[in-house]
Each structure stands twice: as structure tokens, then as C-alpha cells.
Write a protein that holds these residues in place. Structure first.
Motif, PDB file in Angstrom:
ATOM      1  N   TYR A   1      -1.898   2.960  -2.911  1.00 58.90           N
ATOM      2  CA  TYR A   1      -1.527   4.363  -2.704  1.00 58.90           C
ATOM      3  C   TYR A   1      -1.029   4.982  -4.006  1.00 58.90           C
ATOM      4  O   TYR A   1      -1.370   6.122  -4.332  1.00 58.90           O
ATOM      5  CB  TYR A   1      -0.459   4.494  -1.619  1.00 58.90           C
ATOM      6  CG  TYR A   1       0.038   5.918  -1.485  1.00 58.90           C
ATOM      7  CD1 TYR A   1      -0.789   6.905  -0.939  1.00 58.90           C
ATOM      8  CD2 TYR A   1       1.290   6.300  -1.961  1.00 58.90           C
ATOM      9  CE1 TYR A   1      -0.371   8.229  -0.859  1.00 58.90           C
ATOM     10  CE2 TYR A   1       1.716   7.612  -1.888  1.00 58.90           C
ATOM     11  CZ  TYR A   1       0.884   8.572  -1.333  1.00 58.90           C
ATOM     12  OH  TYR A   1       1.300   9.881  -1.265  1.00 58.90           O
TER      13      TYR A   1
ATOM     14  N   VAL B   1      -2.389   8.371  -5.997  1.00 63.01           N
ATOM     15  CA  VAL B   1      -1.575   9.475  -6.519  1.00 63.01           C
ATOM     16  C   VAL B   1      -1.831   9.658  -8.020  1.00 63.01           C
ATOM     17  O   VAL B   1      -2.027  10.778  -8.508  1.00 63.01           O
ATOM     18  CB  VAL B   1      -0.078   9.226  -6.251  1.00 63.01           C
ATOM     19  CG1 VAL B   1       0.784  10.235  -7.000  1.00 63.01           C
ATOM     20  CG2 VAL B   1       0.208   9.293  -4.753  1.00 63.01           C
TER      21      VAL B   1
ATOM     22  N   ASP C   1       5.232   5.447  -1.387  1.00 59.96           N
ATOM     23  CA  ASP C   1       4.233   5.169  -0.357  1.00 59.96           C
ATOM     24  C   ASP C   1       3.992   6.456   0.422  1.00 59.96           C
ATOM     25  O   ASP C   1       4.762   7.419   0.312  1.00 59.96           O
ATOM     26  CB  ASP C   1       4.675   4.014   0.559  1.00 59.96           C
ATOM     27  CG  ASP C   1       6.002   4.278   1.240  1.00 59.96           C
ATOM     28  OD1 ASP C   1       6.168   5.371   1.820  1.00 59.96           O
ATOM     29  OD2 ASP C   1       6.884   3.399   1.203  1.00 59.96           O
ATOM     30  N   PRO C   2       2.925   6.524   1.222  1.00 59.10           N
ATOM     31  CA  PRO C   2       2.605   7.792   1.886  1.00 59.10           C
ATOM     32  C   PRO C   2       3.675   8.265   2.860  1.00 59.10           C
ATOM     33  O   PRO C   2       3.895   9.472   2.996  1.00 59.10           O
ATOM     34  CB  PRO C   2       1.279   7.511   2.585  1.00 59.10           C
ATOM     35  CG  PRO C   2       1.156   6.024   2.644  1.00 59.10           C
ATOM     36  CD  PRO C   2       1.883   5.509   1.454  1.00 59.10           C
ATOM     37  N   LYS C   3       4.354   7.351   3.520  1.00 62.43           N
ATOM     38  CA  LYS C   3       5.406   7.745   4.467  1.00 62.43           C
ATOM     39  C   LYS C   3       6.531   8.471   3.732  1.00 62.43           C
ATOM     40  O   LYS C   3       6.982   9.541   4.149  1.00 62.43           O
ATOM     41  CB  LYS C   3       5.941   6.513   5.203  1.00 62.43           C
ATOM     42  CG  LYS C   3       7.006   6.809   6.247  1.00 62.43           C
ATOM     43  CD  LYS C   3       7.367   5.537   7.004  1.00 62.43           C
ATOM     44  CE  LYS C   3       8.375   5.819   8.116  1.00 62.43           C
ATOM     45  NZ  LYS C   3       9.680   6.256   7.598  1.00 62.43           N
TER      46      LYS C   3
ATOM     47  N   LEU D   1       5.426  11.878   2.387  1.00 63.62           N
ATOM     48  CA  LEU D   1       5.387  12.903   3.420  1.00 63.62           C
ATOM     49  C   LEU D   1       6.786  13.327   3.849  1.00 63.62           C
ATOM     50  O   LEU D   1       7.033  14.510   4.143  1.00 63.62           O
ATOM     51  CB  LEU D   1       4.599  12.389   4.628  1.00 63.62           C
ATOM     52  CG  LEU D   1       4.338  13.397   5.752  1.00 63.62           C
ATOM     53  CD1 LEU D   1       3.563  14.608   5.228  1.00 63.62           C
ATOM     54  CD2 LEU D   1       3.576  12.738   6.892  1.00 63.62           C
TER      55      LEU D   1
ATOM     56  N   ALA E   1      -0.808  12.532   1.751  1.00 65.66           N
ATOM     57  CA  ALA E   1      -0.031  11.465   2.383  1.00 65.66           C
ATOM     58  C   ALA E   1      -0.231  11.489   3.890  1.00 65.66           C
ATOM     59  O   ALA E   1      -0.383  10.439   4.535  1.00 65.66           O
ATOM     60  CB  ALA E   1       1.447  11.626   2.034  1.00 65.66           C
ATOM     61  N   GLU E   2      -0.256  12.682   4.464  1.00 67.67           N
ATOM     62  CA  GLU E   2      -0.464  12.815   5.905  1.00 67.67           C
ATOM     63  C   GLU E   2      -1.833  12.279   6.312  1.00 67.67           C
ATOM     64  O   GLU E   2      -1.969  11.562   7.307  1.00 67.67           O
ATOM     65  CB  GLU E   2      -0.330  14.283   6.314  1.00 67.67           C
ATOM     66  CG  GLU E   2      -0.390  14.517   7.813  1.00 67.67           C
ATOM     67  CD  GLU E   2      -0.116  15.958   8.192  1.00 67.67           C
ATOM     68  OE1 GLU E   2       0.177  16.217   9.372  1.00 67.67           O
ATOM     69  OE2 GLU E   2      -0.181  16.841   7.297  1.00 67.67           O
TER      70      GLU E   2
ATOM     71  N   VAL F   1      -3.689  10.027   4.668  1.00 68.66           N
ATOM     72  CA  VAL F   1      -3.720   8.570   4.496  1.00 68.66           C
ATOM     73  C   VAL F   1      -3.026   7.866   5.660  1.00 68.66           C
ATOM     74  O   VAL F   1      -3.493   6.830   6.148  1.00 68.66           O
ATOM     75  CB  VAL F   1      -3.074   8.171   3.146  1.00 68.66           C
ATOM     76  CG1 VAL F   1      -2.889   6.665   3.041  1.00 68.66           C
ATOM     77  CG2 VAL F   1      -3.929   8.671   1.975  1.00 68.66           C
TER      78      VAL F   1
ATOM     79  N   GLY G   1      -1.763   4.450   6.495  1.00 72.44           N
ATOM     80  CA  GLY G   1      -1.048   4.262   5.238  1.00 72.44           C
ATOM     81  C   GLY G   1      -1.584   3.126   4.392  1.00 72.44           C
ATOM     82  O   GLY G   1      -0.992   2.804   3.354  1.00 72.44           O
TER      83      GLY G   1
ATOM     84  N   VAL H   1      -9.439  13.270   0.606  1.00 70.84           N
ATOM     85  CA  VAL H   1      -8.025  13.405   0.258  1.00 70.84           C
ATOM     86  C   VAL H   1      -7.854  14.670  -0.578  1.00 70.84           C
ATOM     87  O   VAL H   1      -8.529  14.832  -1.603  1.00 70.84           O
ATOM     88  CB  VAL H   1      -7.536  12.173  -0.537  1.00 70.84           C
ATOM     89  CG1 VAL H   1      -6.073  12.341  -0.929  1.00 70.84           C
ATOM     90  CG2 VAL H   1      -7.717  10.903   0.286  1.00 70.84           C
TER      91      VAL H   1
END
Length: 224
Positions: A48, A52, A80-82, A85, A116-117, A119, A125, A143
Motif C-alpha cells: 500500500y 501511495v 495503511d489504507p485504514k 481513510l 484508501a476507501e 483499496v 486493504g 485507484v
């Protein structure tokens, strides 16, 4: 049948090209992921972070600023994506600004949130799920902020852990090869290095394509 002198010239050219590749790897072969502090593995978090970084590098902005901004995002906890976001839009803007990514910071902060959302929703994720789908390039292009250039940047680096993409030497890398007088064939270039050096070779060639100073540095070292 080739003459002895022609064979000697060809051997000399091959030796020179090998010296150029050797100096390129030694002086400018740090991958962009490594430069951004990403220890690339086939695991969710570094993949991830590479995504980015690829988004940041694909904008019309200096590579060192993109790398610094990727580091700043991780430093701010958006690793990380979480967490990306969960961060506010302003927190993303501030982290990008800390890295010097000011020209496109507001638009990019929005793209990072939406990306992120996506992914999380599409692959839980974990970009390894995208990899297993067998349609990586199309998936990456969905993306926000990742266009054809972003896909190329991602796969140039990801070939270090996704070996089926080797050798991934795109047009920008091949421009660097041409500037150094190296073969313009990905397969021929790949034959000059070990498989685990391909991502480093790609990164070095891109730096040559982007900077005449890098090209001169490699040439001078190889002649010495």
C-alpha cells in the motif's frame, strides 16, 4: 564471419556497457521505495505504501519531494489504507505539506482518501488480492490518481516481489538506457544484472532519463 578486430570492438563495447550498469547500480540504484523508507515485501502495508508513493511520483513534481512526502505521510501515521481513510483531509494536506508537496496537496489529499476507501472496499486493504486476480494493471488504474504513469512506477518497483513482471523496464527506463548507450531491449538489459537487481536497474535508468547530471556521473565513473 566476423573479423578479429570487429570481435574485439564488440567485446570492448560489451565490457563498457557492463561497466556502465555496474556504476549505475552502485551510484544510483537505490529503488524509490527504499529511498522512501519502504522495506518492500509481498505484504499488505508496504504494498500500500508503494501505491501511495507511485501516486505521488506520477505528478509533475520533483521525485525527491514525492519521496519526502511519502515519508511524511507514514510519519503522521498514515501507513495503511485504514489509517489513511481515518485521517482527516486536513491531516493529509498537512503531511503532504511537510514533505514539500504543496502544489497538488489539496487534490492529492482527496485522491488519497478515495483511494484508501477503494483499496479497503475492493481488496480488503490487501493488494495481494489484486495481484491474485491477475488483472493488476486495470485494477491499479481504478485507484484515484493512478494513471498509466502511476501503474508503470508501481510495477517497476513491485517486480522485486512480483517476479512474473520481470523484467519491467518501461519507456522512461528505456530512455535512460538509450542515454547511456545501453541496449534498448528489456530482455537484453535484464541479462546484464541479477534478477534481484532489476528494480534497482529500473530506478537507476529512470534517474538517468530524468537527469543529465546522473548520466554524466555514471559515464565518468565507468571511464575511471
Amino acid at each position: 564471419m566476423k573479423s578479429k578486430s570487429a570481435g574485439t570492438r564488440q567485446a570492448g563495447r560489451q565490457d563498457q556497457q557492463q561497466a556502465l550498469v555496474r556504476e549505475l547500480l552502485k551510484r544510483h540504484g537505490t529503488t524509490y521505495a527504499e529511498e522512501a523508507g519502504i522495506t518492500l515485501r509481498d505484504t499488505p502495508q508496504p504494498l500500500y505504501q508503494l501505491l501511495v508513493l507511485s501516486l505521488l511520483l506520477s505528478a509533475r513534481i520533483r521525485a525527491d519531494i514525492a519521496v519526502a512526502s511519502a515519508r511524511a505521510l507514514v510519519k503522521a501515521g498514515m501507513k495503511d489504507p485504514k489509517r489513511m481513510l481515518e485521517a482527516t483531509w486536513q491531516q493529509r494536506v498537512d503531511a503532504l505539506g511537510e514533505g514539500g508537496y504543496r502544489r497538488y496537496d489539496e487534490r492529492t489529499a482527496t485522491q488519497l482518501g478515495k483511494g484508501a476507501e477503494l483499496v479497503l472496499d475492493r481488496w480488503g486493504g490487501d493488494l495481494r488480492k489484486l495481484h491474485k486476480s491477475g488483472d493488476v494493471e486495470s485494477g491499479l488504474r481504478e485507484v484515484p490518481g493512478i494513471g498509466p504513469m502511476g501503474v508503470s512506477i508501481f510495477l517497476r518497483e513491485a517486480q522485486a516481489v512480483w517476479s512474473e513482471y520481470q523484467p519491467y523496464l518501461d519507456d522512461k527506463a528505456l530512455q535512460g538506457a538509450e542515454r547511456l548507450g545501453l541496449p534498448k531491449s528489456p530482455q537484453k538489459l535484464a541479462g546484464m544484472v541479477k534478477k534481484d537487481q532489476l528494480a534497482s536497474l529500473a530506478a537507476g535508468l529512470v534517474r538517468v532519463a530524468l537527469s543529465a547530471d546522473v548520466s554524466r556521473d555514471v559515464w565518468d565513473a565507468a571511464r575511471g
